[in-house]
Design a protein around this motif. Sequence first.
Motif, PDB file in Angstrom:
ATOM      1  N   ALA A  36     -69.468  32.833  47.613  1.00 51.53           N
ATOM      2  CA  ALA A  36     -70.612  33.474  46.964  1.00 51.53           C
ATOM      3  C   ALA A  36     -71.918  32.731  47.249  1.00 51.53           C
ATOM      4  O   ALA A  36     -73.003  33.250  46.991  1.00 51.53           O
ATOM      5  CB  ALA A  36     -70.388  33.561  45.459  1.00 51.53           C
ATOM      6  N   ARG A  37     -71.819  31.505  47.774  1.00 54.13           N
ATOM      7  CA  ARG A  37     -72.981  30.721  48.189  1.00 54.13           C
ATOM      8  C   ARG A  37     -73.979  30.487  47.055  1.00 54.13           C
ATOM      9  O   ARG A  37     -75.201  30.646  47.241  1.00 54.13           O
ATOM     10  CB  ARG A  37     -73.689  31.384  49.371  1.00 54.13           C
ATOM     11  N   HIS A  38     -73.476  30.128  45.900  1.00 52.88           N
ATOM     12  CA  HIS A  38     -74.393  29.747  44.816  1.00 52.88           C
ATOM     13  C   HIS A  38     -75.161  28.511  45.278  1.00 52.88           C
ATOM     14  O   HIS A  38     -74.551  27.462  45.525  1.00 52.88           O
ATOM     15  CB  HIS A  38     -73.610  29.434  43.545  1.00 52.88           C
ATOM     16  N   PRO A  39     -76.470  28.573  45.404  1.00 53.68           N
ATOM     17  CA  PRO A  39     -77.213  27.432  45.959  1.00 53.68           C
ATOM     18  C   PRO A  39     -76.986  26.130  45.202  1.00 53.68           C
ATOM     19  O   PRO A  39     -76.838  25.070  45.822  1.00 53.68           O
ATOM     20  CB  PRO A  39     -78.678  27.895  45.858  1.00 53.68           C
ATOM     21  N   GLN A  40     -76.951  26.205  43.878  1.00 52.12           N
ATOM     22  CA  GLN A  40     -76.784  24.986  43.091  1.00 52.12           C
ATOM     23  C   GLN A  40     -75.460  24.296  43.400  1.00 52.12           C
ATOM     24  O   GLN A  40     -75.369  23.068  43.432  1.00 52.12           O
ATOM     25  CB  GLN A  40     -76.886  25.317  41.601  1.00 52.12           C
ATOM     26  N   LEU A  41     -74.419  25.081  43.650  1.00 51.84           N
ATOM     27  CA  LEU A  41     -73.107  24.529  43.947  1.00 51.84           C
ATOM     28  C   LEU A  41     -73.005  24.080  45.407  1.00 51.84           C
ATOM     29  O   LEU A  41     -72.683  22.924  45.688  1.00 51.84           O
ATOM     30  CB  LEU A  41     -72.022  25.561  43.647  1.00 51.84           C
ATOM     31  N   ASN A  42     -73.266  24.991  46.322  1.00 53.60           N
ATOM     32  CA  ASN A  42     -73.041  24.671  47.726  1.00 53.60           C
ATOM     33  C   ASN A  42     -73.996  23.609  48.244  1.00 53.60           C
ATOM     34  O   ASN A  42     -73.612  22.765  49.063  1.00 53.60           O
ATOM     35  CB  ASN A  42     -73.129  25.945  48.564  1.00 53.60           C
ATOM     36  N   ASP A  43     -75.240  23.628  47.772  1.00 48.77           N
ATOM     37  CA  ASP A  43     -76.173  22.581  48.189  1.00 48.77           C
ATOM     38  C   ASP A  43     -75.734  21.219  47.663  1.00 48.77           C
ATOM     39  O   ASP A  43     -75.870  20.196  48.355  1.00 48.77           O
ATOM     40  CB  ASP A  43     -77.583  22.895  47.690  1.00 48.77           C
ATOM     41  N   ARG A  44     -75.217  21.202  46.455  1.00 43.77           N
ATOM     42  CA  ARG A  44     -74.754  19.937  45.880  1.00 43.77           C
ATOM     43  C   ARG A  44     -73.518  19.426  46.616  1.00 43.77           C
ATOM     44  O   ARG A  44     -73.376  18.222  46.856  1.00 43.77           O
ATOM     45  CB  ARG A  44     -74.456  20.115  44.390  1.00 43.77           C
ATOM     46  N   ILE A  45     -72.616  20.328  46.993  1.00 43.94           N
ATOM     47  CA  ILE A  45     -71.446  19.930  47.779  1.00 43.94           C
ATOM     48  C   ILE A  45     -71.900  19.279  49.082  1.00 43.94           C
ATOM     49  O   ILE A  45     -71.400  18.216  49.475  1.00 43.94           O
ATOM     50  CB  ILE A  45     -70.550  21.145  48.071  1.00 43.94           C
ATOM     51  N   ALA A  46     -72.846  19.906  49.750  1.00 41.28           N
ATOM     52  CA  ALA A  46     -73.327  19.368  51.028  1.00 41.28           C
ATOM     53  C   ALA A  46     -73.938  17.982  50.837  1.00 41.28           C
ATOM     54  O   ALA A  46     -73.711  17.076  51.652  1.00 41.28           O
ATOM     55  CB  ALA A  46     -74.343  20.323  51.641  1.00 41.28           C
ATOM     56  N   ALA A  47     -74.707  17.800  49.762  1.00 44.38           N
ATOM     57  CA  ALA A  47     -75.350  16.511  49.525  1.00 44.38           C
ATOM     58  C   ALA A  47     -74.331  15.433  49.191  1.00 44.38           C
ATOM     59  O   ALA A  47     -74.399  14.306  49.723  1.00 44.38           O
ATOM     60  CB  ALA A  47     -76.365  16.651  48.386  1.00 44.38           C
ATOM     61  N   LEU A  48     -73.381  15.741  48.335  1.00 46.16           N
ATOM     62  CA  LEU A  48     -72.369  14.755  47.956  1.00 46.16           C
ATOM     63  C   LEU A  48     -71.478  14.401  49.140  1.00 46.16           C
ATOM     64  O   LEU A  48     -71.106  13.233  49.333  1.00 46.16           O
ATOM     65  CB  LEU A  48     -71.522  15.284  46.797  1.00 46.16           C
ATOM     66  N   LEU A  49     -71.123  15.409  49.931  1.00 43.16           N
ATOM     67  CA  LEU A  49     -70.245  15.140  51.070  1.00 43.16           C
ATOM     68  C   LEU A  49     -70.971  14.331  52.140  1.00 43.16           C
ATOM     69  O   LEU A  49     -70.350  13.507  52.830  1.00 43.16           O
ATOM     70  CB  LEU A  49     -69.721  16.446  51.653  1.00 43.16           C
TER      71      LEU A  49
END
Length: 385
Positions: free
Chosen positions: A320-333
């Motif tokens: 679903a590409r929720h920005p708050q979730l997917n952007d945070r995943i990218a930053a943490l990873l």
Amino acid sequence: MGVNVSVVAIDAGNSKTDVALIGEDGTVLATARGGGFQPPVVGVEAAVDVLAEALGRAVAELSAAGGSGGSAGASGASGASDPLGASGARGAASGTAGVARARGVSGVPGASGGLGVLGPSVHVSACLANADLPVEEAELAAALEARGWGSSVEVRNDTFAILRAGVDDPRGVAVVCGAGINCVGMTPDGRTARFPAIGRISGDWGGGSGLAEEALWFAARAEDGRGEPSELARALPGHFGLDSMYALIEALHRGAIPMVRRHELTPVLFATAAAGDAVASALVERLAEEVVAMASVALNRLGLLEEEAPVLLGGSVLAARHPQLNDRIAALLAARAPKAEVRVVTEPPVLGAALLGLDRTGADQEVRRRLRAQYLRAPGASAPA
């Protein structure tokens, strides 16, 4: 000249099953869709019957297109130009004969001619929901082998299909977050990384169902004063046209709102978080941390943590590409695995099952490329997270 069927690819989830018959040259010869695969609910044999029905439809399509004796003529590649579309529906029109071929006279094809269509050297590559543990994969593989659909059978958890669908070579990690959450990894030498992923008893947190439960818990406490205030206390009942959490709790408890509808609350949680609610945002943050924890552990087990490697995101919540979730995943990873390449997979999982099958049969790169190209012409492609 006809094209021999090389792989029977099966991707079976809880709600639907997709089958594709793949030629030895990578051509999609026939496809079909069937019902969900739920052995814990209906038993193994009844669940495999669902696969048999879908396979029967694909076999019927191949037969109607001129396939016989293990090959299909030029018209037999009808699914190649539309591997996700109408071909499955066409197969359904003659599904009764196909089911007979797939099941055979006592559940084993051959007696009614099924293998005469597929050919004697077919590999069955099945990626199945509810095959969470290796012992369950082995049990399901034995059940499929008993049906005689091919000369060899490999069963994997359905998360492997999503991973393989998103990579050109069998190398990388995939995290899937739909109703539940799971993560697998693989390398070309056959090594894998995986988790039991059967719920809280195996240490899991997250997934759409889990998020809905957490949202309800925090919303109930926000309304009655035991927890901190949260807009969830108004947003969740508001989704169902109710004015309070008390009313929603009563409706769920007494069945006025079926429990199966709780999954509808997951998008409400994300919308509430995006609007700035601290409680909802904390739940989204925790899910991002869980996704990254699973991916990092899998990468480390495979020796890929410090290497360039794809980390694929799949399932309804991540897709679903929720920005708050997917952007945070990218930053943490990026902090845990700086060289990881994060992207969302939208190719159909049955493509992954087919590619795993071609890997097993030793098909060359051009064959795999031809197969992938047919699905990429259809809507859906792997895209950056």
